[in-house]
Motif scaffolding. Structure first.
Motif, short mmCIF file in Angstrom:
data_model
loop_
_atom_site.label_atom_id
_atom_site.label_comp_id
_atom_site.label_asym_id
_atom_site.label_seq_id
_atom_site.Cartn_x
_atom_site.Cartn_y
_atom_site.Cartn_z
N ARG A 50 26.77 41.12 58.22
CA ARG A 50 25.74 40.02 58.17
C ARG A 50 24.99 39.54 56.89
O ARG A 50 24.74 38.56 56.73
N LEU A 51 24.86 40.66 56.06
CA LEU A 51 24.30 40.54 54.77
C LEU A 51 25.03 39.65 54.01
O LEU A 51 24.57 38.40 53.42
N ASP A 52 26.33 39.76 54.07
CA ASP A 52 27.40 38.99 53.33
C ASP A 52 27.34 37.45 53.94
O ASP A 52 27.20 36.47 53.09
N LYS A 53 27.39 37.37 55.10
CA LYS A 53 27.26 35.98 55.78
C LYS A 53 25.90 35.24 55.42
O LYS A 53 25.97 34.10 54.95
N LEU A 54 25.01 35.88 55.41
CA LEU A 54 23.66 35.35 54.96
C LEU A 54 23.66 35.02 53.71
O LEU A 54 23.13 33.88 53.25
N GLN A 55 24.26 35.69 52.73
CA GLN A 55 24.02 35.35 51.20
C GLN A 55 25.03 34.25 51.02
O GLN A 55 24.73 33.37 50.09
N ALA A 56 26.21 34.04 51.64
CA ALA A 56 27.00 33.00 51.66
C ALA A 56 26.18 31.75 52.22
O ALA A 56 26.34 30.57 51.31
N ASP A 57 25.64 31.75 53.29
CA ASP A 57 25.00 30.80 53.61
C ASP A 57 23.82 30.29 52.93
O ASP A 57 23.56 29.31 52.59
N LEU A 58 23.06 31.18 52.40
CA LEU A 58 22.00 30.85 51.31
C LEU A 58 22.61 30.03 49.99
O LEU A 58 21.73 29.35 49.61
N LYS A 59 23.68 30.80 49.34
CA LYS A 59 24.31 30.08 48.48
C LYS A 59 24.98 28.54 48.70
O LYS A 59 24.51 27.64 47.98
N GLU A 60 25.42 28.54 49.88
CA GLU A 60 25.62 26.81 50.54
C GLU A 60 24.30 26.23 50.46
O GLU A 60 24.69 24.87 50.04
N LEU A 61 23.21 26.58 50.79
CA LEU A 61 21.92 25.83 51.15
C LEU A 61 21.47 25.58 49.57
O LEU A 61 21.09 24.33 49.54
N GLU A 62 21.68 26.50 48.74
CA GLU A 62 21.29 26.25 47.26
C GLU A 62 21.87 25.09 46.54
O GLU A 62 21.34 24.29 46.04
N GLU A 63 23.19 25.23 47.02
CA GLU A 63 24.15 24.28 46.12
C GLU A 63 23.73 22.85 46.77
O GLU A 63 23.62 22.02 46.13
N ARG A 64 23.46 22.90 48.18
CA ARG A 64 23.15 21.66 48.88
C ARG A 64 21.59 20.93 48.14
O ARG A 64 21.41 19.58 47.82
N ALA A 65 20.98 22.04 48.28
CA ALA A 65 19.42 21.56 47.83
C ALA A 65 19.47 21.15 46.13
O ALA A 65 18.95 20.13 46.09
#
Length: 93
Positions: A50-65
């Motif tokens: 779950r942590l890895d999935k969350l980190q991947a999601d956060l990375k994607e959000l960061e790039e989009r932002a």
């Protein structure tokens, strides 16, 4: 070298290749068993936690932002340049 010797050498080489392949095929199940007993099996890639999935999601959000922020800055600069251009065009009194 005589043609007979060349032929014999060729067929001995082929026989050695076939023997090697046969031995490998016969010993493969034994090798798998020994690996399991010793614990030397190749590990399967674990599913992402779950942590890895969350980190991947956060990375994607960061790039989009980041992309959206760049677009906003570019847009603001263009508006400022357009405003300054209009200001410079007005006749001075």
């Amino acid at each position: 070298m005589s043609k007979h010797f060349e032929d014999a050498r060729y067929y001995l080489g082929r026989a050695a290749e076939h023997a090697k392949a046969g031995i490998k095929e016969e010993l493969e199940p034994l090798q798998d068993r020994v690996s399991k007993l010793v614990g030397d099996e190749p590990e399967e890639e674990p599913e992402p936690s779950r942590l890895d999935k969350l980190q991947a999601d956060l990375k994607e959000l960061e790039e989009r932002a980041e992309g959206e922020a760049r677009e906003a800055v570019t847009s603001a600069r263009e508006r400022i340049e357009a405003y300054r251009g209009r200001k410079d065009e007005k006749p001075s009194e």
